[in-house]
Write an enzyme that holds these catalytic residues in place. Structure first.
Site, PDB file in Angstrom:
ATOM      1  N   ASN A 151      48.009  38.420  31.127  1.00 44.06           N
ATOM      2  CA  ASN A 151      47.966  37.708  32.421  1.00 44.06           C
ATOM      3  C   ASN A 151      48.946  36.551  32.497  1.00 44.06           C
ATOM      4  O   ASN A 151      49.586  36.313  33.511  1.00 44.06           O
ATOM      5  CB  ASN A 151      46.538  37.246  32.718  1.00 44.06           C
ATOM      6  CG  ASN A 151      45.995  36.352  31.615  1.00 44.06           C
ATOM      7  OD1 ASN A 151      46.314  36.518  30.460  1.00 44.06           O
ATOM      8  ND2 ASN A 151      45.182  35.387  32.004  1.00 44.06           N
ATOM      9  N   GLU A 249      39.711  33.183  22.636  1.00 47.44           N
ATOM     10  CA  GLU A 249      39.732  32.623  23.999  1.00 47.44           C
ATOM     11  C   GLU A 249      39.516  33.786  24.951  1.00 47.44           C
ATOM     12  O   GLU A 249      40.403  34.649  25.084  1.00 47.44           O
ATOM     13  CB  GLU A 249      41.097  31.964  24.265  1.00 47.44           C
ATOM     14  CG  GLU A 249      41.367  30.729  23.447  1.00 47.44           C
ATOM     15  CD  GLU A 249      40.357  29.616  23.711  1.00 47.44           C
ATOM     16  OE1 GLU A 249      40.212  28.738  22.870  1.00 47.44           O
ATOM     17  OE2 GLU A 249      39.696  29.647  24.768  1.00 47.44           O
ATOM     18  N   CYS A 283      41.990  33.443  33.294  1.00 47.30           N
ATOM     19  CA  CYS A 283      40.609  33.312  32.796  1.00 47.30           C
ATOM     20  C   CYS A 283      39.916  32.109  33.411  1.00 47.30           C
ATOM     21  O   CYS A 283      38.695  32.043  33.428  1.00 47.30           O
ATOM     22  CB  CYS A 283      40.608  33.213  31.283  1.00 47.30           C
ATOM     23  SG  CYS A 283      41.677  31.921  30.661  1.00 47.30           S
ATOM     24  N   GLU A 464      41.624  25.215  21.814  1.00 45.31           N
ATOM     25  CA  GLU A 464      43.072  25.069  21.637  1.00 45.31           C
ATOM     26  C   GLU A 464      43.486  23.776  22.317  1.00 45.31           C
ATOM     27  O   GLU A 464      42.981  23.448  23.401  1.00 45.31           O
ATOM     28  CB  GLU A 464      43.810  26.274  22.249  1.00 45.31           C
ATOM     29  CG  GLU A 464      43.549  27.573  21.469  1.00 45.31           C
ATOM     30  CD  GLU A 464      44.222  28.797  22.079  1.00 45.31           C
ATOM     31  OE1 GLU A 464      43.973  29.113  23.251  1.00 45.31           O
ATOM     32  OE2 GLU A 464      45.001  29.455  21.369  1.00 45.31           O
TER      33      GLU A 464
HETATM   34  O1  TXE Z   1      42.629  42.873  27.587  1.00 45.35           O
HETATM   35  P1  TXE Z   1      42.340  43.152  26.090  1.00 45.35           P
HETATM   36  P2  TXE Z   1      42.555  43.939  28.709  1.00 45.35           P
HETATM   37  C1  TXE Z   1      39.758  40.010  30.451  1.00 45.35           C
HETATM   38  C2  TXE Z   1      39.779  40.553  31.842  1.00 45.35           C
HETATM   39  C3  TXE Z   1      40.280  41.934  31.650  1.00 45.35           C
HETATM   40  C4  TXE Z   1      39.590  42.295  30.357  1.00 45.35           C
HETATM   41  C5  TXE Z   1      40.252  43.416  29.634  1.00 45.35           C
HETATM   42  O2  TXE Z   1      38.458  40.645  32.341  1.00 45.35           O
HETATM   43  O3  TXE Z   1      39.883  42.799  32.680  1.00 45.35           O
HETATM   44  O4  TXE Z   1      39.690  41.122  29.567  1.00 45.35           O
HETATM   45  O5  TXE Z   1      41.644  43.171  29.695  1.00 45.35           O
HETATM   46  C6  TXE Z   1      44.925  43.547  22.239  1.00 45.35           C
HETATM   47  N1  TXE Z   1      42.242  44.959  18.049  1.00 45.35           N
HETATM   48  N2  TXE Z   1      40.942  39.246  30.125  1.00 45.35           N
HETATM   49  O6  TXE Z   1      41.876  45.180  28.262  1.00 45.35           O
HETATM   50  O7  TXE Z   1      42.003  44.542  25.758  1.00 45.35           O
HETATM   51  C7  TXE Z   1      45.714  44.051  23.430  1.00 45.35           C
HETATM   52  O8  TXE Z   1      46.756  44.912  23.007  1.00 45.35           O
HETATM   53  C8  TXE Z   1      43.209  44.023  18.197  1.00 45.35           C
HETATM   54  C9  TXE Z   1      40.806  37.828  30.070  1.00 45.35           C
HETATM   55  O9  TXE Z   1      43.924  44.112  29.222  1.00 45.35           O
HETATM   56  O10 TXE Z   1      41.409  42.104  25.698  1.00 45.35           O
HETATM   57  C10 TXE Z   1      46.239  42.750  24.011  1.00 45.35           C
HETATM   58  O11 TXE Z   1      47.354  42.305  23.283  1.00 45.35           O
HETATM   59  N3  TXE Z   1      43.837  43.762  19.377  1.00 45.35           N
HETATM   60  C11 TXE Z   1      41.869  37.215  29.199  1.00 45.35           C
HETATM   61  C12 TXE Z   1      45.068  41.792  23.804  1.00 45.35           C
HETATM   62  O12 TXE Z   1      44.278  42.390  22.765  1.00 45.35           O
HETATM   63  C13 TXE Z   1      43.460  44.476  20.459  1.00 45.35           C
HETATM   64  C14 TXE Z   1      43.226  37.719  29.551  1.00 45.35           C
HETATM   65  C15 TXE Z   1      44.196  41.611  25.044  1.00 45.35           C
HETATM   66  O13 TXE Z   1      43.805  42.890  25.457  1.00 45.35           O
HETATM   67  C16 TXE Z   1      42.456  45.475  20.390  1.00 45.35           C
HETATM   68  C17 TXE Z   1      43.246  39.159  29.556  1.00 45.35           C
HETATM   69  C18 TXE Z   1      41.839  45.701  19.119  1.00 45.35           C
HETATM   70  N4  TXE Z   1      40.884  46.625  18.965  1.00 45.35           N
HETATM   71  C19 TXE Z   1      42.101  39.897  29.853  1.00 45.35           C
HETATM   72  N5  TXE Z   1      42.310  46.021  21.651  1.00 45.35           N
HETATM   73  C20 TXE Z   1      41.884  35.712  29.247  1.00 45.35           C
HETATM   74  N6  TXE Z   1      40.922  35.091  28.568  1.00 45.35           N
HETATM   75  O14 TXE Z   1      42.746  35.114  29.854  1.00 45.35           O
HETATM   76  C21 TXE Z   1      43.181  45.372  22.463  1.00 45.35           C
HETATM   77  N7  TXE Z   1      43.886  44.450  21.756  1.00 45.35           N
END
Ligand code: TXE
Length: 483
Positions: A151, A249, A283, A464
Site C-alpha cells: 500500500n 505492523e 492501515c 516503530e
Molecule cells: O498482504 P499480505 P495482502 C491488510 C489489508 C489487506 C490484507 C491482505 O486488509 O487486504 O492485509 O493484504 C508477504 N510469509 N494489509 O494479502 O499478504 C507478501 O508477499 C512471509 C494491511 O496483500 O499481508 C507481502 O510482501 N511473507 C497492511 C507482505 O507479506 C508473506 C498493508 C504483505 O502481504 C507470506 C497491506 C508468508 N506466508 C495489507 N504471505 C498494513 N498494515 O498497512 C505473504 N507475505
C-alpha cells in the site's frame, strides 16, 4: 508496451531468475513489470551475502554508516519525480500523493535514522557502594529480514530498512510482489552511494515462497513484517521455530468519534481524507465513523455530499482524488463488502453501486471504484468488524461517551482512532480509554517519528519510531566494571 524487468539484488549485483511473476498497472490492468519468482535458493544466496557483509558493516563507524545512508537519501531526492511516477504506476495511487507523501517520507526515513544513530541512546550508572560503573551498549542483531506491503511500498520499506542498516545490521528485504519496482530501483542507489556489497539485499517474489523462506531461515534472527493479520499468523509460526525478534505492523478497523461540539468543517474534510486517502488502502485509514446523534443527520448529509465530489480517475490526472485499487482481486474483495451491505439492508448512500464511472478507454480495465458511504449498519456486521482496506466507510450514530467507547473497542483490531470535540477534558478521558496504539485529537496522520507507532490486539506486536526502532534493531548489553 515495454515490460520493466525487475531482478534480485544480491551482494551488490542484479541477478535474474528463471521464472517470473507478471505485475499489473492498477489503472490500466496491463502487465507493466516482470518480477522474479524467487524461492529458497535465491533467499539462501541473499542471506549468505548479508551474513558475509555483517562483520564489516557492523564494525563500520556510525558516522560512516550515517554518511552513506544520507547519500542514498540525496540520490533518491534527486530522482524524486522518477520514483513518484514508478510508485504511482505500480500501486495505482495518485501521482501527486506519491510525489508529496510516499517518496518524501522515504527520503525522510533514511535521513531520520541516519541522524538517530549519531546520538548516544545508551545509559550508565555509578554504584558508589560497590565502586562500580554500569553502562549499556547496543549491538546490531545480524541479518534482518524485512517484509513490506503493497500500500505504501517505498515509504514502509524504508521505515524498516533505514533503522536496520543504521544500527549496523545487514538486510534481506522482500517487498510485496505487487509493488516491487521502486524497491528494485532503490538498489541502484545503494550501489551508486558506495554501499559495501551485501549490506542491502533484495529478493522479490511471492510471500508464501520467498517470504516464507526468509522468515524461516535459521541465519535471520530478526523479522520485521507489515501486512495483513492473517498473513502475520503464518509469519509468527515460521519465525517461532528459531525464537526470532519479531515486529508485526498489521491492519486496523479505525474509528472516528465525532461529538456534537466538533468543529464541523475541519472534521468533515479530515474524515474525508482519513477515509479515502490512497483509496482507503492505508492501515491508519478511518473505516468507522461514530457521530453523536444530535449532529448525525447534518454530518451525514455533508459527508455524503463531499464524498460524491471525489473524482475517480487516472492517477496522473491532477483532478483525480481517487486512484485505482491495487489489484482486480482486491477490488472484487472490497466491492464484495458493498454487495454485503445491500444484502444486509444497510443503506449505501453513495458509491460504486449507485454511480457509474466515466473512464477513458485506456482506463476502462483499471481497478477503479467510487468512494462508498454506508449507514444503518449493525455493529456486529462484517462491514463494521473486518478490515475492508478500500474506499468504503460506515457512518453510524451514538448517544453518549461510555456507549461509543465500548462500541469502538469491540473490534479485534486496535491501531488508531481520531476524536473530534472542543472539550479538552473529554479528549483526555476518551483517548485514555480507547484500545489503540495512536489517538489523533481533532486531526489525522500528524506523525512525529520520535514517537512510537504501532497497534494493540490484532493490529500488531511492537512499535516503530526513534527509540523503538533502534531498540528493535539492536541487542542491548549491560556491562558492570568494578574499579
Ligand atoms: O498482504 P499480505 P495482502 C491488510 C489489508 C489487506 C490484507 C491482505 O486488509 O487486504 O492485509 O493484504 C508477504 N510469509 N494489509 O494479502 O499478504 C507478501 O508477499 C512471509 C494491511 O496483500 O499481508 C507481502 O510482501 N511473507 C497492511 C507482505 O507479506 C508473506 C498493508 C504483505 O502481504 C507470506 C497491506 C508468508 N506466508 C495489507 N504471505 C498494513 N498494515 O498497512 C505473504 N507475505
Amino acid at each position: 508496451m515495454i515490460v520493466l524487468e525487475v531482478e534480485n539484488f544480491i551482494n551488490g549485483k542484479f541477478v535474474p531468475t528463471e521464472s517470473h511473476i507478471d505485475s499489473y498497472e492498477p489503472s490500466t490492468g496491463e502487465v507493466w513489470a516482470s518480477i522474479p519468482d524467487s524461492g529458497e535458493k535465491e533467499v539462501e544466496l541473499a542471506v549468505a551475502s548479508a551474513k558475509a557483509a555483517f562483520k564489516g558493516w557492523s564494525a563500520t563507524p556510525r558516522e560512516e554508516r550515517s554518511r552513506l545512508i544520507n547519500k542514498v537519501a540525496d540520490l533518491l531526492e534527486k530522482d524524486l519525480e522518477k520514483f513518484a511516477e514508478m510508485e504511482s504506476r505500480d500501486q495505482g495511487k495518485l501521482l501527486r500523493l506519491a510525489r508529496l507523501i510516499d517518496i518524501p517520507r522515504a527520503i525522510y526515513n533514511l535521513r531520520f535514522f541516519a541522524s538517530a544513530i549519531l546520538h548516544d541512546l545508551n545509559s550508565s550508572t555509578v554504584l558508589e557502594k560497590a565502586g562500580a560503573i554500569n553502562y549499556t551498549i547496543k549491538h546490531p542483531v545480524g541479518v534482518a529480514g524485512l517484509i513490506s506491503p503493497w500500500n505504501l511500498p517505498l515509504y514502509l520499506l524504508t521505515f524498516k530498512l533505514a533503522p536496520a542498516i543504521a544500527a549496523g545490521n545487514t538486510v534481506v528485504a522482500k517487498p510485496s510482489e505487487m509493488t516491487s519496482v521502486t524497491a528494485y530501483k532503490l538498489c541502484e542507489l545503494f550501489n551508486e552511494a558506495g554501499f559495501p556489497p551485501g549490506v542491502v539485499n533484495m529478493v522479490f517474489g511471492f510471500g508464501h515462497k520467498a517470504g516464507e523462506a526468509l522468515v524461516s531461515h535459521a541465519d535471520v534472527p530478526l523479522i520485521s513484517f507489515t501486512g495483513g493479520t492473517v498473513t502475520a499468523e503464518k509469519v509468527r509460526m515460521s519465525a517461532s521455530k528459531h525464537c526470532k525478534k519479531l515486529s508485526l505492523e498489521l491492519g486496523g478497523k479505525n474509528a472516528a468519534v465525532v461529538f456534537k461540539d466538533a468543529e464541523l468543517d475541519k472534521c468533515i474534510s479530515q474524515c474525508i481524507k482519513s477515509s479515502f486517502m490512497n483509496q482507503g488502502e492505508i492501515c491508519l485509514c478511518t473505516s468507522r465513523i461514530f457521530v453523536q446523534r444530535q449532529l448525525f443527520p447534518h454530518f451525514l448529509e455533508l459527508f455524503v455530499q463531499a464524498t460524491r465530489k471525489l473524482t475517480v480517475g487516472n492517477p496522473y490526472d491532477d483532478t483525480a482524488i481517487i486512484g485505482a485499487l491495487i489489484s482486480k482481486q482486491h477490488l472484487n474483495k472490497v466491492k464484495g463488502y458493498v454487495k454485503m451491505a445491500e444484502k444486509e439492508e444497510a443503506d449505501v448512500l453513495c458509491g460504486d453501486m449507485s454511480d457509474g464511472l466515466n473512464l477513458t478507454d485506456e482506463k476502462k480495465n483499471g481497478y477503479f471504484m467510487r468512494p462508498t458511504v454506508i449507514t444503518n449498519v449493525r455493529d456486529e456486521s462484517r462491514l463494521m468488524t473486518e478490515e475492508i482496506f478500500g474506499p468504503v466507510v460506515c457512518v453510524v450514530p451514538f448517544d453518549d461517551e461510555d456507549e461509543v467507547i465500548e462500541r469502538v473497542n469491540k473490534v479485534k483490531y486496535g491501531l488508531c482512532a481520531t476524536v473530534w470535540t472542543q472539550d479538552v477534558s473529554r479528549l483526555h478521558r476518551v483517548s485514555h480509554q480507547l484500545q489503540v496504539g495512536t489517538v489523533w485529537a481533532n486531526c489525522w496522520l500528524v506523525r512525529d517519528l520520535n514517537l512510537p507507532f504501532g497497534g494493540v490486539k490484532e493490529s500488531g506486536v511492537g512499535r516503530e519510531g526513534l527509540k523503538d526502532s533502534i531498540d528493535f534493531y539492536t541487542e542491548e548489553k549491560t556491562i558492570c566494571l568494578q574499579l
